[in-house]
Design a protein around this motif. Structure first.
Motif, short mmCIF file in Angstrom:
data_model
loop_
_atom_site.label_atom_id
_atom_site.label_comp_id
_atom_site.label_asym_id
_atom_site.label_seq_id
_atom_site.Cartn_x
_atom_site.Cartn_y
_atom_site.Cartn_z
N PRO A 34 0.83 -1.20 0.00
CA PRO A 34 0.00 0.00 0.00
C PRO A 34 0.87 1.26 0.00
O PRO A 34 1.99 1.22 0.51
CB PRO A 34 -0.80 -0.10 1.30
CG PRO A 34 -0.12 -1.11 2.13
CD PRO A 34 0.78 -1.94 1.25
N LYS A 38 -1.24 6.70 2.62
CA LYS A 38 -2.70 6.49 2.60
C LYS A 38 -3.11 5.43 3.61
O LYS A 38 -2.30 4.59 3.99
CB LYS A 38 -3.13 6.02 1.21
CG LYS A 38 -2.97 7.03 0.12
CD LYS A 38 -4.22 7.84 -0.08
CE LYS A 38 -3.99 8.97 -1.06
NZ LYS A 38 -5.14 9.33 -1.81
N THR A 39 -4.39 5.51 4.00
CA THR A 39 -4.95 4.42 4.78
C THR A 39 -5.81 3.57 3.84
O THR A 39 -6.14 3.98 2.74
CB THR A 39 -5.79 4.97 5.94
OG1 THR A 39 -6.52 6.10 5.51
CG2 THR A 39 -4.89 5.37 7.10
N LEU A 40 -6.15 2.36 4.30
CA LEU A 40 -6.90 1.43 3.45
C LEU A 40 -8.39 1.47 3.79
O LEU A 40 -8.76 1.57 4.96
CB LEU A 40 -6.37 0.01 3.64
CG LEU A 40 -4.88 -0.21 3.36
CD1 LEU A 40 -4.51 -1.67 3.62
CD2 LEU A 40 -4.56 0.20 1.93
N VAL A 42 -11.62 -1.02 3.35
CA VAL A 42 -11.85 -2.43 3.06
C VAL A 42 -13.32 -2.76 3.24
O VAL A 42 -13.94 -2.32 4.21
CB VAL A 42 -11.01 -3.32 4.02
CG1 VAL A 42 -11.17 -4.79 3.66
CG2 VAL A 42 -9.54 -2.91 3.98
N THR A 133 -10.45 -3.75 -1.57
CA THR A 133 -9.61 -2.81 -0.81
C THR A 133 -9.30 -1.62 -1.69
O THR A 133 -9.02 -1.77 -2.89
CB THR A 133 -8.30 -3.47 -0.37
OG1 THR A 133 -8.61 -4.60 0.44
CG2 THR A 133 -7.44 -2.51 0.47
N PHE A 135 -7.79 2.82 -1.45
CA PHE A 135 -7.01 3.79 -0.68
C PHE A 135 -7.85 5.02 -0.40
O PHE A 135 -8.57 5.51 -1.27
CB PHE A 135 -5.77 4.22 -1.45
CG PHE A 135 -4.94 3.07 -1.97
CD1 PHE A 135 -4.73 1.94 -1.18
CD2 PHE A 135 -4.38 3.11 -3.24
CE1 PHE A 135 -3.97 0.88 -1.65
CE2 PHE A 135 -3.62 2.05 -3.71
CZ PHE A 135 -3.41 0.93 -2.92
#
Ligand code: ADP
Ligand code: MG
Length: 322
Positions: A34, A38-40, A42, A133, A135
């Motif tokens: 990743p 950034k965060t994911l 989901v 998933t 970003f």
């Protein structure tokens, strides 16, 4: 054909290759890289034959819709899609069915640059589970809890079409009598080929908005925003955006209760503060995204519906599995 032949022939041949997939289909796990900043986001959605799509639905449409409804969840968060895994249960190893399924899946995967990175293949009643998933920046994600009293409420596109498609297909299997014509074909297409509103969701991350995708019905889904934000809503029913095809179906006399509780359109419902309205509208216009203001968020809880300024007593109904 063995389980492994199936995987190699239909799933491993995935078209979209991404640099952030360090190891794809074929090992015990996929290995993913990743982006650092950034965060994911989901999400998982399951589609079961006879529940989420009529049993008569063709393989292409099932493949397309399975990915579409998952992408719609990313859209409702403002996320950018990246990877999908696919757990599929099949009654039999039917080559032409699988070819069709992956054709529908890949059509949308290519459009949104989604890599299929793994999954599971089993025998059983037809059911498709996709884990998706993407970003997103956690500070700007379109959380359901972001709505404030005084915000305007919007929807993208039109609502109510997909339900008419579903209703027509289900009633057709019960009787030979069915409405037909261009407007029915349109509604069936809306049911089978929803367009996840990814661009709209991503653009909205520039504003402090709450959003949800309409999968269970406008009223039920807006209610999720209200509950999460501790607010209520005033809906102007006469402002709901309806397609020309739907107006034709209803003979210019829309069944509002049905439209308010119709799921499967996968449009976005979102809020926007007063002081951001013109900027937000202009941004949407410049990307040719149709949005319609359908009401406003209120401090008092509950959803109140008005038709030409007169209060109505519509039921808060939507799809519920149990
Ligand atoms: P394991 O037994 O270790 O769980 P499997 O034999 O089920 O692995 O799967 C072998 C490989 O094929 C794995 O990389 C898995 O992710 C992939 N795979 C299995 N089924 C699917 C599918 N339906 N779609 C995509 N990849 C799949
Ligand atoms: Mg293993």
């Amino acid at each position: 054909m063995s389980e492994f032949d199936l995987i190699n022939q239909f799933f491993k041949t995935t078209i979209v290759k991404r640099n952030d997939v360090l190891l794809g289909i074929g090992d015990d796990c996929a290995i993913l890289a990743p982006p650092a900043n950034k965060t994911l986001a989901v999400s998982t959605d399951t589609l079961i034959s006879g529940v989420h799509f009529p049993e008569s639905t063709c393989a292409e449409d099932i493949g397309y819709k399975s990915l579409a409804v998952n992408l719609s969840d990313l859209a409702a968060m403002g996320a950018e899609p990246a990877w999908a895994s696919l757990a599929i249960s099949l009654p039999e190893a039917n080559k032409s069915w699988l070819q069709g399924f992956m054709q529908g899946f890949n059509e949308l995967a290519e459009k949104h640059n989604v890599s299929l990175i793994g999954g599971d293949t089993t025998q059983g009643p037809l059911s498709v589970t996709i884990n998706i998933t993407g970003f997103v920046d956690s500070n700007t994600a379109l959380k359901r809890s972001n709505a404030k009293a005084g915000d305007a409420i919007f929807v993208t596109g039109n609502i109510g079409d997909a339900f008419i498609g579903l209703d027509t297909i289900l009633n057709k299997s019960k009787s030979d009598q069915k409405p037909s014509g261009f407007f029915i074909d349109y509604c069936i297409k809306r049911l089978n080929r929803p367009q996840p509103r990814l661009k709209a969701g991503q653009l909205l991350t520039a504003f402090p908005v709450a959003a949800i995708d309409i999968s269970d019905g406008l009223m039920a889904d807006l209610n999720h925003i209200c509950k999460a934000s501790g607010v209520g809503a005033k809906l102007k029913i006469d402002k709901l955006p309806l397609s020309a095809e739907l107006m034709h179906y209803y003979n210019k006399n829309p069944d509002w209760q049905r439209i308010l509780s119709a799921g499967d359109d996968y449009e976005l419902c979102f809020t926007c503060p007063e002081n951001k309205l013109s900027e937000m509208k202009q941004l949407m216009r410049s990307h040719e995204i149709d949005i319609t203001c359908i009401g406003e968020i209120t401090a008092s809880p509950g959803i109140k519906c008005f038709l030409n300024n007169e209060i109505q007593s519509f039921k808060l109904a939507g799809y519920n599995h149990f």
